[in-house]
Scaffold this active site. Sequence first.
Site, mmCIF file in Angstrom:
data_model
loop_
_atom_site.group_PDB
_atom_site.id
_atom_site.type_symbol
_atom_site.label_atom_id
_atom_site.label_comp_id
_atom_site.label_asym_id
_atom_site.label_seq_id
_atom_site.Cartn_x
_atom_site.Cartn_y
_atom_site.Cartn_z
ATOM 1 N N GLU A 75 0.866 -1.186 0.000
ATOM 2 C CA GLU A 75 0.000 0.000 0.000
ATOM 3 C C GLU A 75 0.903 1.236 0.000
ATOM 4 O O GLU A 75 1.842 1.320 0.793
ATOM 5 C CB GLU A 75 -0.929 -0.019 1.228
ATOM 6 N N ASP A 102 5.136 0.590 -3.679
ATOM 7 C CA ASP A 102 4.476 0.244 -4.942
ATOM 8 C C ASP A 102 4.440 -1.277 -5.144
ATOM 9 O O ASP A 102 5.490 -1.934 -5.191
ATOM 10 C CB ASP A 102 5.261 0.917 -6.071
ATOM 11 N N ASP A 125 -6.752 2.267 -9.047
ATOM 12 C CA ASP A 125 -6.888 3.492 -9.848
ATOM 13 C C ASP A 125 -8.284 4.096 -9.778
ATOM 14 O O ASP A 125 -9.078 3.951 -10.727
ATOM 15 C CB ASP A 125 -6.570 3.210 -11.330
ATOM 16 N N LYS A 129 -11.032 9.305 -15.375
ATOM 17 C CA LYS A 129 -11.069 10.163 -16.573
ATOM 18 C C LYS A 129 -10.108 9.611 -17.633
ATOM 19 O O LYS A 129 -9.088 8.987 -17.298
ATOM 20 C CB LYS A 129 -10.672 11.589 -16.204
ATOM 21 N N ASP A 161 -15.252 -0.839 -10.171
ATOM 22 C CA ASP A 161 -16.610 -0.292 -10.221
ATOM 23 C C ASP A 161 -16.780 0.629 -11.440
ATOM 24 O O ASP A 161 -17.745 1.366 -11.507
ATOM 25 C CB ASP A 161 -16.968 0.448 -8.925
ATOM 26 N N TYR A 195 -14.509 1.932 0.217
ATOM 27 C CA TYR A 195 -14.429 2.420 -1.165
ATOM 28 C C TYR A 195 -15.558 1.831 -2.016
ATOM 29 O O TYR A 195 -16.252 2.544 -2.743
ATOM 30 C CB TYR A 195 -13.061 2.073 -1.784
ATOM 31 N N GLU A 196 -15.753 0.519 -1.896
ATOM 32 C CA GLU A 196 -16.787 -0.141 -2.701
ATOM 33 C C GLU A 196 -18.180 0.378 -2.330
ATOM 34 O O GLU A 196 -19.024 0.602 -3.206
ATOM 35 C CB GLU A 196 -16.730 -1.661 -2.500
HETATM 36 C C1 LIG Z 1 -9.520 2.881 -4.686
HETATM 37 S S1 LIG Z 1 -8.520 2.284 -3.408
HETATM 38 C C2 LIG Z 1 -9.197 0.665 -3.131
HETATM 39 C C3 LIG Z 1 -8.770 0.085 -1.826
HETATM 40 C C4 LIG Z 1 -9.177 -1.362 -1.559
HETATM 41 N N1 LIG Z 1 -8.540 -2.283 -2.484
HETATM 42 C C5 LIG Z 1 -10.664 -1.585 -1.555
HETATM 43 O O1 LIG Z 1 -11.121 -2.584 -2.140
HETATM 44 O O2 LIG Z 1 -11.388 -0.784 -0.941
HETATM 45 C C6 LIG Z 1 -6.974 1.927 -4.224
HETATM 46 C C7 LIG Z 1 -5.826 1.787 -3.252
HETATM 47 O O3 LIG Z 1 -4.692 1.304 -3.958
HETATM 48 C C8 LIG Z 1 -3.529 1.985 -3.524
HETATM 49 N N2 LIG Z 1 -2.576 1.863 -4.647
HETATM 50 C C9 LIG Z 1 -2.737 2.329 -5.895
HETATM 51 N N3 LIG Z 1 -1.708 1.954 -6.690
HETATM 52 C C10 LIG Z 1 -0.875 1.208 -5.901
HETATM 53 C C11 LIG Z 1 0.355 0.528 -6.139
HETATM 54 N N4 LIG Z 1 0.944 0.552 -7.346
HETATM 55 N N5 LIG Z 1 0.939 -0.141 -5.121
HETATM 56 C C12 LIG Z 1 0.355 -0.154 -3.886
HETATM 57 N N6 LIG Z 1 -0.810 0.493 -3.606
HETATM 58 C C13 LIG Z 1 -1.418 1.139 -4.594
HETATM 59 C C14 LIG Z 1 -4.026 3.385 -3.213
HETATM 60 O O4 LIG Z 1 -3.184 4.059 -2.299
HETATM 61 C C15 LIG Z 1 -5.392 3.074 -2.599
HETATM 62 O O5 LIG Z 1 -5.299 2.870 -1.198
#
Ligand SMILES: C[S@@+](CC[C@H](N)C(=O)[O-])C[C@H]1O[C@@H](n2cnc3c(N)ncnc32)[C@H](O)[C@@H]1O
Length: 216
Positions: A75, A102, A125, A129, A161, A195-196
């Site tokens: 995360e 990452d 992501d 957009k 979504d 988030y969902e």
């Molecule tokens: C829209 S949120 C969804 C969170 C969770 N998976 C859920 O189902 O509620 C996307 C998450 O992915 C993380 N994220 C995005 N790209 C990432 C990456 N390359 N490596 C680690 N975390 C990442 C963001 O910081 C964010 O917390």
Amino acid sequence: MTLSQRQWLDRYGQRYVIEVARSGRATTIPAQAPLDLRTVFGRDRELVVEIGGGHGETLTAAALDQPDRNYLGFEVFEAGLAATVGKLAEAGLDNVRLIAGDGVDGLRHLLTAASCQEIWVFFPDPWHKTRHHKRRLVSPGFADLVASRLKPGGYLRLATDWPDYADWMTTVLDSHPALRRQADGRFPTRPITKYEARGLAQGRVITDLTYQRVSP
Ligand SMILES: C[S@@+](CC[C@H](N)C(=O)[O-])C[C@H]1O[C@@H](n2cnc3c(N)ncnc32)[C@H](O)[C@@H]1O
């Protein structure tokens, strides 16, 4: 970060968060020796990797449901990582480790070929957009990387979504020779995350996808 998130991290960070070598940008994980998973978890078990777990609802539920598996979460968002640490500590879990960084770098540099039973990417992501499409996590290169890190027979699970992202995921992943789409949808213990819930409240439809690594 809220005060309680800071406190969770201070108190339990060492138990759950693995430190890895860093260079350049804070979230980048550079090339280095892969993790010794037996040392990291203190045992050899099937490994499930989640990229972008947000606040840790999914990892916590899964690790409670299947304590015999090892779980590794990547995360980039520090408050999300801290919230996850809080949930894991509250649940008293010991089969989960987290890395602040990452997940694509992590898969590439910290995990070896055929080391993962499952890789999860739920709601990556959130920017939908058109100008953000080039930054999407799921890409042909990502599919290659995932296919190499999964054990033969292992699973990639995704959810989104946004209908156009679901179309993009299926276009990219269906055409990968080592991945085959499965009929299974959402697995029963995948919880509805914050988030969902927001996506559902705004009327969006959730697509769950599962791919199996089919080549030897
Ligand atoms: C829209 S949120 C969804 C969170 C969770 N998976 C859920 O189902 O509620 C996307 C998450 O992915 C993380 N994220 C995005 N790209 C990432 C990456 N390359 N490596 C680690 N975390 C990442 C963001 O910081 C964010 O917390």
